[in-house]
Design a protein around this motif. Structure first.
Motif, PDB file in Angstrom:
ATOM      1  N   HIS A  14      11.995  37.615 -15.051  1.00 36.23           N
ATOM      2  CA  HIS A  14      10.830  36.893 -15.087  1.00 36.23           C
ATOM      3  C   HIS A  14      10.645  36.140 -13.572  1.00 36.23           C
ATOM      4  N   ALA A  15      11.918  35.599 -13.358  1.00 42.89           N
ATOM      5  CA  ALA A  15      12.257  34.798 -12.169  1.00 42.89           C
ATOM      6  C   ALA A  15      11.742  35.855 -10.816  1.00 42.89           C
ATOM      7  N   VAL A  16      12.498  36.943 -10.953  1.00 45.50           N
ATOM      8  CA  VAL A  16      12.424  37.917  -9.623  1.00 45.50           C
ATOM      9  C   VAL A  16      10.963  38.461  -9.502  1.00 45.50           C
ATOM     10  N   TYR A  17      10.232  38.760 -10.538  1.00 42.75           N
ATOM     11  CA  TYR A  17       8.800  39.032 -10.719  1.00 42.75           C
ATOM     12  C   TYR A  17       7.943  37.766 -10.016  1.00 42.75           C
ATOM     13  N   GLU A  32      17.048  30.393  -5.031  1.00 40.92           N
ATOM     14  CA  GLU A  32      15.890  30.222  -5.430  1.00 40.92           C
ATOM     15  C   GLU A  32      15.835  30.869  -6.788  1.00 40.92           C
ATOM     16  N   LEU A  33      16.424  32.052  -6.737  1.00 38.16           N
ATOM     17  CA  LEU A  33      16.314  32.641  -8.191  1.00 38.16           C
ATOM     18  C   LEU A  33      17.025  32.282  -9.170  1.00 38.16           C
ATOM     19  N   CYS A  34      18.172  31.533  -8.823  1.00 34.75           N
ATOM     20  CA  CYS A  34      18.882  31.041 -10.008  1.00 34.75           C
ATOM     21  C   CYS A  34      18.081  29.449 -10.279  1.00 34.75           C
ATOM     22  N   ARG A  35      17.441  28.879  -9.522  1.00 38.31           N
ATOM     23  CA  ARG A  35      16.510  27.837 -10.102  1.00 38.31           C
ATOM     24  C   ARG A  35      15.459  28.280 -10.974  1.00 38.31           C
ATOM     25  N   GLU A  36      14.947  29.239 -10.251  1.00 39.77           N
ATOM     26  CA  GLU A  36      13.579  29.924 -11.079  1.00 39.77           C
ATOM     27  C   GLU A  36      13.977  30.156 -12.497  1.00 39.77           C
ATOM     28  N   ALA A  37      15.307  30.714 -12.613  1.00 43.00           N
ATOM     29  CA  ALA A  37      15.521  31.369 -13.856  1.00 43.00           C
ATOM     30  C   ALA A  37      16.465  30.246 -14.597  1.00 43.00           C
ATOM     31  N   GLY A  38      16.867  29.361 -14.191  1.00 44.64           N
ATOM     32  CA  GLY A  38      17.683  28.494 -15.009  1.00 44.64           C
ATOM     33  C   GLY A  38      19.200  28.962 -15.270  1.00 44.64           C
TER      34      GLY A  38
END
Length: 192
Positions: A14-17, A32-38
């Motif tokens: 979901h985060a990468v999309y 950013e991806l880690c933060r967005e994905a938790g």
């Protein structure tokens, strides 16, 4: 699959999309991806080596699932009576992620993403030809010939998708119609 791994994978998907829809994936960072994905960086690197790799993997999974949803196509985006359905499903997927694909096309799709599309389409056509060898031209029935024909059709399909993505509005019906019209006739089925 371990439930924690699966949850992380879904969150990263979901985060990468989301991020690739907003801007080119080449500008998205692991942080950013880690933060967005938790998730942690360690978790990210268990799933991918870089944001582009993750996006390519996610798109491959989705495209393979779509191809698998079309058993009438003998392996995916094949030909014959099901060709239109397979091409439509492919166009629907691309249109559903138009921002992701458009952000990854400058003017051509980034190599890993283009490779994913070509590979899934090529394998589907090869599977279809294996299941229905009667559709093939008599001079091109050896396995290595089928690989050449399928690679040619797959590269053309992806090239057509790249140009189709530039159109506004993006019409799935138009993309399907044009890709089918541009396909070599034998992929549509045996001669009458």
């Amino acid at each position: 699959m371990d439930p924690r791994y699966r949850r992380s994978r879904v969150a990263l998907r979901h985060a990468v999309y989301r991020l690739a829809e907003q801007r080119p994936i080449t500008e998205v960072t692991v942080t950013e991806l880690c933060r967005e994905a938790g998730v942690t960086r360690d978790t990210f690197y268990r799933h991918a080596g870089a944001p582009l790799d993750l996006l390519a993997d996610v798109l491959r999974e989705d495209l393979e699932a779509i191809a698998g949803d079309h058993p009438d196509l003998s392996g995916g985006f094949g030909a014959g009576a099901g060709m239109r359905a397979g091409v439509r499903a492919l166009c629907e997927h691309v249109a559903g992620h138009a921002g992701v694909y458009r952000n990854a096309a400058r003017p051509h799709l980034l190599g890993p993403l283009r490779d994913v599309l070509e590979t899934v389409v090529r394998r589907s056509l090869e599977a279809h030809a294996d299941a229905h060898p009667e559709i093939l031209p008599p001079e091109a029935r050896a396995p290595e010939d089928v690989r050449v024909l399928a690679a040619y059709a797959a590269a053309g399909t992806v090239g057509a998708l790249e140009v189709w993505l530039e159109l506004d509005p993006l019409s799935v019906q138009r993309g399907e119609r044009l890709i089918v019209a541009g396909s070599p006739a034998f992929w549509h089925g045996p001669p009458a």
